[in-house]
Design an enzyme around this catalytic site. Sequence first.
Site, PDB file in Angstrom:
ATOM      1  N   ASN A  40       0.866  -1.223   0.040  1.00  0.00           N
ATOM      2  CA  ASN A  40      -0.080   0.015   0.006  1.00  0.00           C
ATOM      3  C   ASN A  40       0.898   1.111   0.034  1.00  0.00           C
ATOM      4  OD1 ASN A  40      -2.761   1.198   0.101  1.00  0.00           O
ATOM      5  ND2 ASN A  40      -1.822   2.021   1.897  1.00  0.00           N
ATOM      6  N   GLU A  41       0.723   2.088  -0.999  1.00  0.00           N
ATOM      7  CA  GLU A  41       1.370   3.454  -1.032  1.00  0.00           C
ATOM      8  C   GLU A  41       2.807   3.320  -0.642  1.00  0.00           C
ATOM      9  OE1 GLU A  41      -1.203   6.038   1.491  1.00  0.00           O
ATOM     10  OE2 GLU A  41      -2.617   6.578  -0.412  1.00  0.00           O
ATOM     11  N   GLU A  84      -7.975   5.013  -4.555  1.00  0.00           N
ATOM     12  CA  GLU A  84      -8.555   5.307  -3.669  1.00  0.00           C
ATOM     13  C   GLU A  84      -9.049   7.158  -3.769  1.00  0.00           C
ATOM     14  OE1 GLU A  84      -6.227   5.440   0.099  1.00  0.00           O
ATOM     15  OE2 GLU A  84      -5.764   3.294  -0.081  1.00  0.00           O
TER      16      GLU A  84
HETATM   17  C1  GAL Z   1      -4.635   6.482   2.010  1.00  0.00           C
HETATM   18  C2  GAL Z   1      -4.058   4.927   2.775  1.00  0.00           C
HETATM   19  C3  GAL Z   1      -5.536   4.592   3.110  1.00  0.00           C
HETATM   20  C4  GAL Z   1      -6.172   5.527   4.227  1.00  0.00           C
HETATM   21  C5  GAL Z   1      -6.196   6.837   3.641  1.00  0.00           C
HETATM   22  C6  GAL Z   1      -6.795   7.706   4.430  1.00  0.00           C
HETATM   23  O1  GAL Z   1      -3.276   7.219   1.920  1.00  0.00           O
HETATM   24  O2  GAL Z   1      -3.884   4.337   1.547  1.00  0.00           O
HETATM   25  O3  GAL Z   1      -5.133   3.237   3.905  1.00  0.00           O
HETATM   26  O4  GAL Z   1      -5.216   5.675   5.398  1.00  0.00           O
HETATM   27  O5  GAL Z   1      -5.132   7.248   2.989  1.00  0.00           O
HETATM   28  O6  GAL Z   1      -6.260   8.462   5.023  1.00  0.00           O
END
Ligand code: GAL
Length: 572
Positions: A141-142, A295
């Site tokens: 993730n990221e 996302e």
């Molecule tokens: C993203 C991350 C998610 C969640 C979201 C909201 O950067 O991948 O897991 O943390 O931000 O803060």
Amino acid sequence: MYFGGDYNPEQWPEDVWLEDVRLMREAKVNLATVGVFSWARLEPSAGVCDFGWLDRVMDLLHDNDIQVNLATPTACPPPWFGLAHPDAMPVRADGTRLTHGSRDTYCVNAPAYRVASRRIATALAERYGAHPATAMWHVHNEYGTTCHCDHCATAFRAWLRDRHKSLDALNDAWTTAFWSQHYSAWEQIMPPRTTQYRSNPAHLLDYRRFCSDALLSHYREQRDILRVHGRQPVTTNYVMAGWTPLDHWKWSAEVDLVGIDHYTDEPGDGGLAQVAFAADLARSWARGKPWLLMEQGVAAMYVPDGTLPLEPGEHTRRSLEYVARGATGVLHFQWRASQGGAEQWHQGMVPHAGADSRVFREIADLGRTLSALPPAEPAEAEVAILWDDEAAWALRNPALPVAGLDFRASVEQVHRGLWQRGLATDFVHPSHDISRYRVVLMPSLYLISDEAVANLTAYVEGGGALIVSYFSGIADPDTRVRLGGYPGALRDLLGVRVEEFRPLTGPVALSDGTAGAFWSESVQLTGATATVTYADGGPAVTWHQVGAGAAWYVSTKLDASGLANVLAQAGL
Ligand code: GAL
């Protein structure tokens, strides 16, 4: 067209899962990202897996026609991992070793972390590679967590040997003659840890390059494992923030589709401009492959230290804008707002209030709208902006002539100007073939290679229009200043020579009735013609015919009308 979001069923009792799939169907959700932070549930102790709950989730989703974007959970190692392998916990530049308790607590160069990552990725691939619900793999993730530990030091030295070949070459590239930094053995080189005063910019830049490559090797390792057991596309989700040490052009060649996470922080039109920017970047990085909004926030803006709700309908409008710019799906973080945990105040597609809520109704409407839409054919762009992560990193050098020089901010300003004029825009790397664009813009591209200069020169000679703004072409790939007058690498192409920068403390009037701000220069004409001047008659914007094309130089930060005037000069 995909629609959905991160789904974290492990946070909820199983009876809630039944309501989840019922509501997902109502909202036309067809893709759920599962397992991103589930490592501790999937492997409760080293090498002992519990897939029962995930089997039930996968089957339930499949039975309800919802596909799964199945994640490898390596962004979030479980408590047992950190306790068993303290050397695999990340170390900050100041030497603080982090402990488990949040997420992203790992060092990507620690052997134990790599072993554990491969083990869980293999177990997931073997179990779900042939599951009919698995539509896509979401590695990690990221990516972006950096570390400064001894494992990193060892790996960094190997990377440096490969890049520079000899210590002499490294000493030269890093200008170690300054401040007694000459290295007489590879073992003396450390990650850029906290030091007394300013760090060496070439050292910092090489460390970012190294971090991008180290993270990429972790991604590749998992991707290759997943490909052995399944035929699904494999990707990861980029953070669209300025701090990430990822070379997105390089990474995008390694993913099957580009996934971005994008959180806006402006209301109204500002937010729409941010959406356009992120979407144009993602589409450009993908270079013809699909791209997906992996996302976004749910009907919310992410402002510093919190979130603010969007006005009714704004979330839908933004989502459609991603689609219009080529997104093959719109996903969110997250499906159901968490009751507890560190992100309990992040909105969900199903908010704390439940499905009887304005937010869920807008989400369900959006899902129905998207389910009836074919993928968009984004307009063919005639304009491109140069994007280079290395140049962006180089400009994060802590010791520039003045604070406030920021590649991404300059690029966003120019992109917004084009967006306001309704011009479709792509991003390109300075070494790409750009011959098909009518106009190419280069905002504050501080660092540039000789090959890229040759490419841009050939573009202009062949009839292209290149608009270069201040603080471009200044440094070579080792961040050394190109001598003989600024903008070193581009003097000939632009037909100008600059002896001194004159940063501004306030706005200055320009001859076309607009204003410059932040930056100005004493520009000498060495072939170019001034098209806009400062109050003292000195050139502010110049034009230089080269072959069948022309190159403009903009020596100050233009306001929106000033930028529009230059674009008009270039035929836009
Ligand atoms: C993203 C991350 C998610 C969640 C979201 C909201 O950067 O991948 O897991 O943390 O931000 O803060």
